[in-house]
Structure formats: C-alpha cells, structure tokens
Design a protein around this motif. Sequence first.
Motif, PDB file in Angstrom:
ATOM      1  N   SER A  83      48.520  63.152  22.353  1.00  0.00           N
ATOM      2  CA  SER A  83      47.391  64.027  22.695  1.00  0.00           C
ATOM      3  C   SER A  83      47.043  64.995  21.574  1.00  0.00           C
ATOM      4  CB  SER A  83      47.669  64.797  23.981  1.00  0.00           C
ATOM      5  OG  SER A  83      48.764  65.660  23.796  1.00  0.00           O
ATOM      6  N   CYS A 108      46.504  70.693  23.857  1.00  0.00           N
ATOM      7  CA  CYS A 108      46.848  70.931  25.257  1.00  0.00           C
ATOM      8  C   CYS A 108      46.020  72.078  25.809  1.00  0.00           C
ATOM      9  CB  CYS A 108      48.322  71.264  25.381  1.00  0.00           C
ATOM     10  SG  CYS A 108      48.796  72.845  24.636  1.00  0.00           S
ATOM     11  N   TYR A 133      49.527  71.792  29.544  1.00  0.00           N
ATOM     12  CA  TYR A 133      49.045  70.545  30.128  1.00  0.00           C
ATOM     13  C   TYR A 133      48.489  69.654  29.025  1.00  0.00           C
ATOM     14  CZ  TYR A 133      49.271  72.903  34.645  1.00  0.00           C
ATOM     15  OH  TYR A 133      49.697  73.579  35.758  1.00  0.00           O
ATOM     16  N   GLN A 170      47.018  65.593  27.965  1.00  0.00           N
ATOM     17  CA  GLN A 170      46.479  64.316  28.412  1.00  0.00           C
ATOM     18  C   GLN A 170      46.251  63.460  27.184  1.00  0.00           C
ATOM     19  OE1 GLN A 170      42.971  64.505  30.844  1.00  0.00           O
ATOM     20  NE2 GLN A 170      42.588  62.318  30.697  1.00  0.00           N
ATOM     21  N   SER A 215      42.798  58.507  29.063  1.00  0.00           N
ATOM     22  CA  SER A 215      42.163  58.637  30.379  1.00  0.00           C
ATOM     23  C   SER A 215      43.050  58.152  31.513  1.00  0.00           C
ATOM     24  CB  SER A 215      40.861  57.836  30.412  1.00  0.00           C
ATOM     25  OG  SER A 215      39.958  58.346  29.468  1.00  0.00           O
ATOM     26  N   PHE A 229      50.174  61.689  30.588  1.00  0.00           N
ATOM     27  CA  PHE A 229      49.970  63.021  31.138  1.00  0.00           C
ATOM     28  C   PHE A 229      51.296  63.774  31.125  1.00  0.00           C
ATOM     29  CE2 PHE A 229      46.899  60.273  33.312  1.00  0.00           C
ATOM     30  CZ  PHE A 229      45.715  60.910  32.979  1.00  0.00           C
ATOM     31  N   TYR A 245      56.005  64.294  33.992  1.00  0.00           N
ATOM     32  CA  TYR A 245      55.155  63.375  33.239  1.00  0.00           C
ATOM     33  C   TYR A 245      54.646  62.262  34.155  1.00  0.00           C
ATOM     34  CZ  TYR A 245      58.840  59.850  33.144  1.00  0.00           C
ATOM     35  OH  TYR A 245      59.775  58.911  33.513  1.00  0.00           O
ATOM     36  N   ASP A 248      52.949  58.416  33.334  1.00  0.00           N
ATOM     37  CA  ASP A 248      52.695  57.500  32.226  1.00  0.00           C
ATOM     38  C   ASP A 248      52.605  56.086  32.787  1.00  0.00           C
ATOM     39  OD1 ASP A 248      52.326  56.747  29.593  1.00  0.00           O
ATOM     40  OD2 ASP A 248      54.346  57.228  28.938  1.00  0.00           O
TER      41      ASP A 248
END
Length: 178
Positions: A32, A35, A86, A88, A91, A95, A144, A146
């Motif tokens: 990512s 955050c 947080y 990501q 999509s 996470f 998490y 995933d």
Amino acid sequence: MNSIDKQQEETNRKNLVGPEAIDKIRSLIDKSGSCFFVTHANLNGSHQSRPMAVQKTDDAGNVWFLSAKDSVKNMELEQNTNVTLYFQGSSYSDFLELNGHAEVSYDKERIKELWDPTIKTWFTEGVDDPRISVIRFIPDSGYYWDNKHGNAIAGIKILLSMISGKTMDDSIEGNLNL
C-alpha cells in the motif's frame, strides 16, 4: 452453522504472532505504501484521520513517518500517543489495521535516513527544514484481511463461484500480536 461452514471459517483464519506477524505487516504495508493515520485525541473527543506516506517499516514492525512539528497531528500526539493505522493494498485484498502508540522525535540522522525528495513538497527547505519531525509508530496488535493465493487466483475463484453457485472463498484473516 453446519460443520462444512465451520471448517471453511477455520481454514480462512490464521492468527499470527511475533516474527510471522511482523513479516505479514511488512508485506501488506509494502503493497500500500500509505495509510490513514488516526489519532485518538482532539478538542471534541472524536478521532482524527489523515493520509500519511510510510517512509519505512523496520525489522521490529515499527512504522516510520515524517511530519511537520506544528501539525495538528503532532499536537494530538502530545495529548494521547494511541494511534490506529489503516492500510489498503488493493481493491480486494491486502487490508491491514494496526493499533499501537506513536513517539515523536527530532533526530536529524533519522530524518536524513527517511528523507525522500518528494517530501520537499511539504518541507520546502529540504532535509534540513526546521519543521520536520519523525514519528515512530510502535504496533502492539492488529488485524489483517488478505487472500491466500494472490489476486489472480482469488479472481478466478470468484468467477468459478459465480458460475457454479458454490463458495470458493480464497480469503484469509486473523489477529496480529507482536
């Protein structure tokens, strides 16, 4: 819940501890790069969230940021060091939620280590800008979400599930304890 659903739920859950948790954290943060940095102290008692670019995640799982000394975020950290991050990564996967606390410092060597030329957008005097501070976020727990086999396999399983009407869930999730 029938036994098949319970078995599926158990295979989709993997709690990670210590070095395994740190490896997962580093992997998800690398995907990512930025955050939402959520502080827990402000004048009206609500949480404040802002996007932040991660400068580094070290071998202990600490997450490093550069920030303006005079930012609201830094003022809030003076009141309450508890922070939630947080992330990501895509999509449909990668996470991550991390809970811990933050420490602010003005270590010039650390600033030089973390410096990236794109940061000059916020610190116009460069690496020696007197407004730069370092934030070290120290995680103690997290969660998490995933997928087990990467986005391509997860996508294929979703398509096959749609066609067959059978669940082919490729997700995995769990607690992270450091």
